[in-house]
Design an enzyme around this catalytic site. Structure first.
Site, mmCIF file in Angstrom:
data_model
loop_
_atom_site.group_PDB
_atom_site.id
_atom_site.type_symbol
_atom_site.label_atom_id
_atom_site.label_comp_id
_atom_site.label_asym_id
_atom_site.label_seq_id
_atom_site.Cartn_x
_atom_site.Cartn_y
_atom_site.Cartn_z
ATOM 1 N N GLY A 195 0.814 -1.216 0.000
ATOM 2 C CA GLY A 195 0.000 0.000 0.000
ATOM 3 C C GLY A 195 0.841 1.257 0.000
ATOM 4 C CG ASP A 206 -0.554 8.791 3.712
ATOM 5 O OD1 ASP A 206 -0.026 7.655 3.817
ATOM 6 O OD2 ASP A 206 -0.249 9.729 4.470
ATOM 7 N N GLY A 207 -0.205 6.104 1.306
ATOM 8 C CA GLY A 207 0.966 5.626 0.580
ATOM 9 C C GLY A 207 2.277 6.237 1.046
ATOM 10 N NE ARG A 211 5.491 -8.228 1.875
ATOM 11 C CZ ARG A 211 5.925 -7.277 2.690
ATOM 12 N NH1 ARG A 211 5.631 -7.319 3.960
ATOM 13 N NH2 ARG A 211 6.628 -6.262 2.229
ATOM 14 C CG ASP A 253 0.784 -8.543 6.772
ATOM 15 O OD1 ASP A 253 0.290 -9.143 7.752
ATOM 16 O OD2 ASP A 253 0.948 -7.316 6.744
ATOM 17 C CG ASN A 254 4.397 -7.203 8.836
ATOM 18 O OD1 ASN A 254 4.291 -6.771 7.692
ATOM 19 N ND2 ASN A 254 3.822 -6.633 9.874
HETATM 20 P P1 AMP Z 1 2.253 -2.753 8.030
HETATM 21 O O1 AMP Z 1 1.513 -2.553 9.286
HETATM 22 O O2 AMP Z 1 3.223 -1.635 7.726
HETATM 23 O O3 AMP Z 1 2.886 -4.086 7.910
HETATM 24 O O4 AMP Z 1 1.184 -2.619 6.866
HETATM 25 C C1 AMP Z 1 0.038 -3.415 6.781
HETATM 26 C C2 AMP Z 1 -0.693 -3.082 5.506
HETATM 27 O O5 AMP Z 1 -1.123 -1.727 5.498
HETATM 28 C C3 AMP Z 1 0.131 -3.247 4.239
HETATM 29 O O6 AMP Z 1 -0.722 -3.694 3.232
HETATM 30 C C4 AMP Z 1 0.610 -1.851 3.976
HETATM 31 O O7 AMP Z 1 0.945 -1.650 2.620
HETATM 32 C C5 AMP Z 1 -0.595 -1.035 4.386
HETATM 33 N N1 AMP Z 1 -0.217 0.341 4.782
HETATM 34 C C6 AMP Z 1 0.433 0.703 5.907
HETATM 35 N N2 AMP Z 1 0.611 2.030 5.943
HETATM 36 C C7 AMP Z 1 0.059 2.543 4.822
HETATM 37 C C8 AMP Z 1 -0.091 3.847 4.279
HETATM 38 N N3 AMP Z 1 0.355 4.935 4.909
HETATM 39 N N4 AMP Z 1 -0.732 3.966 3.091
HETATM 40 C C9 AMP Z 1 -1.210 2.897 2.443
HETATM 41 N N5 AMP Z 1 -1.100 1.640 2.904
HETATM 42 C C10 AMP Z 1 -0.480 1.453 4.078
HETATM 43 MG MG MG Z 2 3.945 -4.973 6.608
#
Ligand code: AMP
Ligand code: MG
Length: 474
Positions: free
Chosen positions: A86, A119-120, A177, A246-247
């Site tokens: 994301g 917001d990516g 993953r 996913d991590n």
């Molecule tokens: P994470 O908690 O970083 O492992 O992310 C879990 C999921 O949320 C993944 O699919 C990420 O790509 C998505 N994600 C986390 N932060 C953002 C963000 N700021 N914008 C878009 N997607 C996000």
């Molecule tokens: Mg992640």
């Protein structure tokens, strides 16, 4: 050394179901924070060619094929069928100077088809934390993604407050993953799953390419890699914080540093993450969670393990049930080194556990206790344990000098201490002062060497904060 990046993008050549092409979204005013020159050279890239524009995605290197990877995942035990990159964009892959294929990915470079409501983007604090902690893990010899560069965007990201935005360039053996497998398994997309399995075997475990049951051999390899990895975490007091499926990388690297932290005082129930309300990902739970995640991985492979579903389940179950014993072998081997043993005796696990128990009672500092033992000091809070240890050492073939040298090579003097990481982030975010980041990175790059002048980095906080929390940094 070339000024260009010699991309060879094998993931982009896989079936289109595995990813979505996407371009980074340009930002206002990029400024480089740091380029990891040693890593750049390892990748065959001239560090001088790595500009701020490349670091944020305003410019794309020739030969890149930017894409967002599809994946699913169990988040805190709950299955989410579609997550995906994301806020990360894979630029492509290079084969490094040692012949290893490595991903180059921008984290925080703008929205993708998988962004959902996000917001990516990434905030500066978490980018610096990931850069520093991943490089510190690497310097300790722990498998991990790396940080190639970091840059600020000149734009704000909006979380609880408006924060400076940044982008991290991350390098990984791959970003595949457990959740990547889950994405296709839940869709019963056998063709994509087969392509993924073939790719992962070719890329990470080529030795099993000729195995009779490739899916089973893959399960075994991934289990082995995770057992080794989580044992390393436990042996350095590292808490990942968000061990969602996913991590968890199938290559066995530490990935997705979010609310991670190193514990100071030894206490197995330690949890730092503010989002981990029930302590699911506490320090001592990590091996059990790894096993749980591996069971989810095994489920994705059931259709490939055996034509007969009952037999497939029996095979997978037997493997997963063997994980604790597999992990225990890595646990005892690593802790033997930490206490300077080169021989093996049945009582060693009990001796190690006795040390941990007394450390827990005394709330002894995890890093410092092992380091002191490696310097030939006997921390008084260990009570009668050093006597038991000496009795055991008397039956080990190594001489005392060799032993201490071995212990110093596995017990770091310097780990990224939370209070220092927080101060480093505050200086950067509040005062645009990247001095503490650079200094800390330098100290942590040789964690096993005593560094005169770096004493503050070796010491626990004066007043440990039991309520210390890290935030996810999304
Ligand atoms: P994470 O908690 O970083 O492992 O992310 C879990 C999921 O949320 C993944 O699919 C990420 O790509 C998505 N994600 C986390 N932060 C953002 C963000 N700021 N914008 C878009 N997607 C996000
Ligand atoms: Mg992640």
């Amino acid at each position: 050394m070339t000024a260009t990046i010699a991309f060879d993008n094998s993931y982009a050549r896989l079936p289109g179901s595995l990813f979505r092409p996407v371009l980074p979204t340009p930002v206002e005013a990029p400024r480089l924070i740091r380029v990891n020159e040693g890593l750049a050279r390892e990748l065959g890239i001239d560090p001088a060619a790595l500009t701020a524009d490349l670091a944020v995605g305003n410019a794309l290197p020739d030969g890149s094929a930017p894409l967002a990877q599809a994946y699913a995942g169990h988040q805190f035990g709950h299955f989410v069928p579609q997550l995906g990159d994301g806020r990360a964009i894979l630029l492509g892959e290079v084969v490094d100077r040692l012949g290893r294929r490595r991903d180059i990915q921008l984290k925080g470079a703008g929205p993708t088809p998988f962004s959902r409501r996000g917001d990516g983007r990434a905030a500066l604090g978490p980018v610096l934390r990931e850069y520093l902690v991943s490089e510190a893990m690497h310097a300790q010899g722990i498998p991990t993604t790396r940080a190639l560069m970091a840059a600020t965007t000149g734009e704000k990201v909006y979380r609880e407050a408006a924060l400076p935005g940044a982008v991290l360039t991350r390098v990984a053996a791959s970003h595949i993953r457990v959740g990547t497998f889950q994405f296709f398994a839940v869709r019963q997309d056998r063709d994509s799953l087969d392509a993924l399995v073939a790719h992962v075997i070719d890329r990470h475990y080529p030795a099993i390419a000729g195995a009779e049951n490739r899916a089973l051999a893959l399960l075994d390899r991934v289990m082995e890699a995770q057992a080794a990895l989580v044992a390393r975490w436990v042996q350095t007091g590292f808490i990942h914080g968000v061990m969602n499926t996913d991590n968890m990388s199938v290559s066995g690297e530490t990935i997705d540093y979010g609310p991670c932290a190193f514990m100071d005082a030894y206490y197995p129930e330690t949890v730092f993450s503010s989002i981990d309300e029930y302590g699911r990902y506490a320090y001592a739970n990590q091996p059990g969670i790894a096993q749980w995640n591996l069971a989810r991985f095994a489920e994705t492979l059931l259709g490939l393990l055996d034509e007969d579903r009952g037999r497939a389940i029996a095979t997978a179950t037997a493997r997963i049930e063997a994980f604790p014993a597999l992990y225990a072998r890595h646990w005892v081997a690593g802790f033997r080194r930490k206490i300077g043993l080169t021989s093996e005796e049945d009582g060693d696990a009990a001796l190690i556990q006795a040390l941990l128990d007394v450390m827990q009672q005394a709330r002894a500092d995890f890093t410092l206790t092992f380091r002191r033992l490696s310097l030939g000091e006997t921390p008084p809070e260990l009570g009668g344990w050093p006597d038991l240890w000496r009795q055991r050492l008397a039956r080990d073939p190594q001489g005392p000098e060799q032993r201490l040298a071995l212990m110093r090579s596995v017990n770091p003097a310097y780990v990224p201490r939370n209070h220092l990481v927080e101060a480093m982030i505050a200086a950067a975010v509040e005062s645009q002062d990247f001095g503490p980041f650079a200094e800390m990175l330098h100290v942590l790059s040789t964690p096993y060497e005593e560094q005169p002048g770096a004493e503050a980095y070796a010491m626990p906080p004066i007043a440990p904060d039991p309520a210390y929390r890290t935030f996810c940094g999304t």
